[in-house]
Motif scaffolding. Sequence first.
Motif, PDB file in Angstrom:
ATOM      1  N   LEU A 193       0.812  -1.171   0.550  1.00 22.78           N
ATOM      2  CA  LEU A 193       0.311   0.028   0.462  1.00 22.78           C
ATOM      3  C   LEU A 193       0.459   1.696   0.302  1.00 22.78           C
ATOM      4  N   LEU A 194       0.675   2.259  -1.573  1.00 27.09           N
ATOM      5  CA  LEU A 194       1.541   3.134  -1.677  1.00 27.09           C
ATOM      6  C   LEU A 194       0.405   4.468  -1.081  1.00 27.09           C
ATOM      7  N   PRO A 195       1.592   6.074  -0.247  1.00 29.58           N
ATOM      8  CA  PRO A 195       0.311   6.838  -0.264  1.00 29.58           C
ATOM      9  C   PRO A 195      -0.304   7.275  -1.587  1.00 29.58           C
ATOM     10  N   ASP A 196       1.116   7.483  -2.645  1.00 27.57           N
ATOM     11  CA  ASP A 196       0.408   8.762  -3.161  1.00 27.57           C
ATOM     12  C   ASP A 196       0.993   8.465  -4.590  1.00 27.57           C
ATOM     13  N   ASP A 197       0.714   9.272  -5.870  1.00 30.96           N
ATOM     14  CA  ASP A 197       1.223   9.216  -7.021  1.00 30.96           C
ATOM     15  C   ASP A 197       1.523  10.588  -7.922  1.00 30.96           C
ATOM     16  N   GLY A 207       6.233 -16.362  -5.124  1.00 32.02           N
ATOM     17  CA  GLY A 207       5.205 -15.265  -4.517  1.00 32.02           C
ATOM     18  C   GLY A 207       4.189 -14.381  -5.031  1.00 32.02           C
ATOM     19  N   THR A 208       3.410 -12.894  -4.320  1.00 34.28           N
ATOM     20  CA  THR A 208       3.327 -12.389  -5.095  1.00 34.28           C
ATOM     21  C   THR A 208       2.825 -10.651  -4.607  1.00 34.28           C
ATOM     22  N   VAL A 209       2.478  -9.997  -5.271  1.00 32.77           N
ATOM     23  CA  VAL A 209       2.259  -8.678  -4.557  1.00 32.77           C
ATOM     24  C   VAL A 209       0.990  -7.798  -4.884  1.00 32.77           C
ATOM     25  N   LEU A 210      -0.297  -7.957  -4.094  1.00 33.10           N
ATOM     26  CA  LEU A 210      -0.827  -7.296  -4.359  1.00 33.10           C
ATOM     27  C   LEU A 210      -0.885  -5.558  -4.049  1.00 33.10           C
ATOM     28  N   TYR A 211      -1.273  -4.694  -4.885  1.00 32.27           N
ATOM     29  CA  TYR A 211      -0.375  -3.049  -5.249  1.00 32.27           C
ATOM     30  C   TYR A 211      -1.862  -1.856  -5.042  1.00 32.27           C
ATOM     31  N   ALA A 212      -2.003  -1.311  -3.939  1.00 32.58           N
ATOM     32  CA  ALA A 212      -2.830  -0.489  -4.081  1.00 32.58           C
ATOM     33  C   ALA A 212      -2.420   1.213  -4.105  1.00 32.58           C
ATOM     34  N   ASN A 213      -2.652   2.406  -4.108  1.00 30.43           N
ATOM     35  CA  ASN A 213      -2.462   4.197  -4.206  1.00 30.43           C
ATOM     36  C   ASN A 213      -3.341   4.056  -3.642  1.00 30.43           C
ATOM     37  N   ALA A 214      -3.285   4.947  -1.949  1.00 30.06           N
ATOM     38  CA  ALA A 214      -4.491   6.113  -1.568  1.00 30.06           C
ATOM     39  C   ALA A 214      -4.406   7.052  -2.466  1.00 30.06           C
ATOM     40  N   ARG A 215      -3.546   7.845  -3.322  1.00 28.41           N
ATOM     41  CA  ARG A 215      -4.176   8.418  -3.717  1.00 28.41           C
ATOM     42  C   ARG A 215      -4.371  10.129  -2.457  1.00 28.41           C
ATOM     43  N   GLN A 216      -3.402  10.097  -1.247  1.00 21.52           N
ATOM     44  CA  GLN A 216      -2.920  10.587  -0.432  1.00 21.52           C
ATOM     45  C   GLN A 216      -4.290  10.945  -0.170  1.00 21.52           C
ATOM     46  N   GLN A 241      -9.210   1.520   3.988  1.00 23.72           N
ATOM     47  CA  GLN A 241     -10.289   1.000   3.299  1.00 23.72           C
ATOM     48  C   GLN A 241      -9.586  -0.589   2.573  1.00 23.72           C
ATOM     49  N   GLN A 242      -8.300  -0.022   2.358  1.00 18.32           N
ATOM     50  CA  GLN A 242      -7.181  -0.827   1.285  1.00 18.32           C
ATOM     51  C   GLN A 242      -6.930  -2.053   2.026  1.00 18.32           C
ATOM     52  N   VAL A 243      -6.724  -1.611   3.669  1.00 25.84           N
ATOM     53  CA  VAL A 243      -6.145  -2.433   4.459  1.00 25.84           C
ATOM     54  C   VAL A 243      -6.936  -3.092   4.488  1.00 25.84           C
ATOM     55  N   GLU A 244      -8.255  -3.064   4.810  1.00 23.04           N
ATOM     56  CA  GLU A 244      -9.008  -4.270   5.349  1.00 23.04           C
ATOM     57  C   GLU A 244      -9.875  -4.995   4.272  1.00 23.04           C
ATOM     58  N   SER A 245      -9.236  -4.619   2.660  1.00 24.10           N
ATOM     59  CA  SER A 245      -9.923  -4.977   1.948  1.00 24.10           C
ATOM     60  C   SER A 245      -8.402  -6.307   1.632  1.00 24.10           C
ATOM     61  N   MET A 246      -7.089  -5.908   1.955  1.00 25.21           N
ATOM     62  CA  MET A 246      -6.078  -6.858   2.059  1.00 25.21           C
ATOM     63  C   MET A 246      -6.213  -7.695   3.002  1.00 25.21           C
ATOM     64  N   ILE A 247      -6.727  -7.424   4.594  1.00 26.39           N
ATOM     65  CA  ILE A 247      -7.690  -8.836   4.988  1.00 26.39           C
ATOM     66  C   ILE A 247      -8.407  -9.571   4.955  1.00 26.39           C
ATOM     67  N   ASP A 248      -8.823  -8.714   4.152  1.00 21.39           N
ATOM     68  CA  ASP A 248     -10.577 -10.178   3.527  1.00 21.39           C
ATOM     69  C   ASP A 248      -9.363 -11.251   2.866  1.00 21.39           C
ATOM     70  N   LYS A 249      -8.169 -10.217   1.645  1.00 19.98           N
ATOM     71  CA  LYS A 249      -7.898 -10.783   0.556  1.00 19.98           C
ATOM     72  C   LYS A 249      -7.223 -12.441   1.205  1.00 19.98           C
ATOM     73  N   LYS A 250      -6.825 -12.500   2.550  1.00 15.65           N
ATOM     74  CA  LYS A 250      -6.280 -13.071   3.559  1.00 15.65           C
ATOM     75  C   LYS A 250      -4.027 -12.651   2.993  1.00 15.65           C
ATOM     76  N   VAL A 251      -3.984 -12.054   2.213  1.00 12.69           N
ATOM     77  CA  VAL A 251      -2.758 -11.719   2.423  1.00 12.69           C
ATOM     78  C   VAL A 251      -1.841 -12.348   3.632  1.00 12.69           C
ATOM     79  N   ASP A 252      -0.594 -12.443   3.489  1.00 10.86           N
ATOM     80  CA  ASP A 252       0.156 -12.936   4.698  1.00 10.86           C
ATOM     81  C   ASP A 252       1.422 -11.735   4.604  1.00 10.86           C
ATOM     82  N   VAL A 253       0.609 -11.072   4.688  1.00 11.32           N
ATOM     83  CA  VAL A 253       1.724  -9.815   5.266  1.00 11.32           C
ATOM     84  C   VAL A 253       1.072  -8.343   4.095  1.00 11.32           C
ATOM     85  N   LEU A 254       2.498  -7.255   4.957  1.00  8.20           N
ATOM     86  CA  LEU A 254       1.696  -6.123   4.746  1.00  8.20           C
ATOM     87  C   LEU A 254       2.923  -4.362   4.797  1.00  8.20           C
ATOM     88  N   ILE A 255       2.908  -4.259   3.332  1.00  6.04           N
ATOM     89  CA  ILE A 255       3.824  -3.025   3.678  1.00  6.04           C
ATOM     90  C   ILE A 255       2.844  -1.934   3.563  1.00  6.04           C
TER      91      ILE A 255
END
Length: 363
Positions: A44-48, A73-82, A89-103
């Motif tokens: 999860l990155l903060p802006d573009d 391994g795979t990386v699921l990516y989302a950008n919050a655009r500030q 919400q993106q964190v909760e989505s990653m939890i729902d997708k059962k990722v193994d770890v978050l950056i």
Amino acid sequence: MNAHLRRAAGAAATVAMAVSLTACGETDDSGMRMMRDDIVVGLLLPDDVAARYEKFDKPVIEERVARLTNSKGTVLYANARQKADVQAQQVESMIDKKVDVLIVDAVDSKAIAGAVKKAKDANIPVVAFDRLAEGPIDAYTSFDNEQVGHVQGKALLKALGDKAKNGQIVMMNGAVTDPNAAMFKKGAHAELDGKVEIGAEFDTKDWKPENADANMRTAILSLGQNIAGVYSANDGMAGGIITALKAAGYTDLPPVTGQDAELSAVQRIVAGEQHMTIYKPYGYEAAAAAEMAILLARDMSLDLAAHTDVDSPTQKAIPSVLVPVIALTKDNIKDTVIKDGVYTAQEICTPEYKAACDELDLR
């Protein structure tokens, strides 16, 4: 892969080997998890707005995760655009997708704490990336952010020379929601206080260049043509500051600092409009984040990757990697961003900057 990414990828080969060997040799109850390669990393990155995130950080993290997991391994990516609420919400989505770890590179370090707690409750470890997020994070990687301010402050004083005794400077700090901004400011004040008069100082909402432009116009109304230099915490704001100075009739621009070594800033340095920027070898930071994420996903010790501990307002002794920074001026463009493959001379030396590049022998 360009030279910059190759260098970043190779910087942690020892850790990669240690991860591989330890995982293969482990036979206790956690052995199955430690040997896993099919790890899903949420990024999860903060802006573009800042070019670094999608041009450098994301590709390096993806490359490092692939290398450490035998390309499984795979990386699921989302950008919050500030937007802090979007990131939660993106964190909760990653939890729902059962990722193994978050950056997570937090938009707002305080606001993200609740989402980090939810991830922790779901048994998903969290690596705070670039900004020290609050909440129960497991690891942290960034640059030495107080050092950034020290380097910027020293560079500004050097550029001011004798003008530091008589002139006034403007300080354009970053957003109050970013803990890094406070560290940049602290380091800069340690260098500047008592050595130069600070005529005006601002905390710039959202780090936006247009807000820095507006703040600078306010400073110019107050100080007029008596601005000897400007401390700008990053390159985006430096661009807004320089726009305001030009609009106010400054033909001999005062030295302006920056950070991030954005292409437009490097070009302004070549042209003599911006004095310096902070070059951060992003690949090292991103590779360290990926390595710690994989170690955490495998329930392995972070001693293989972390080399220090950092305290956040909510967490003590967080295993961390802090990467040193470099002051970039027109004198070392070749030895930094060009040598590391961040930009080519052709990318920097567009027709508008060709004459200035020729003077610096950039080709």
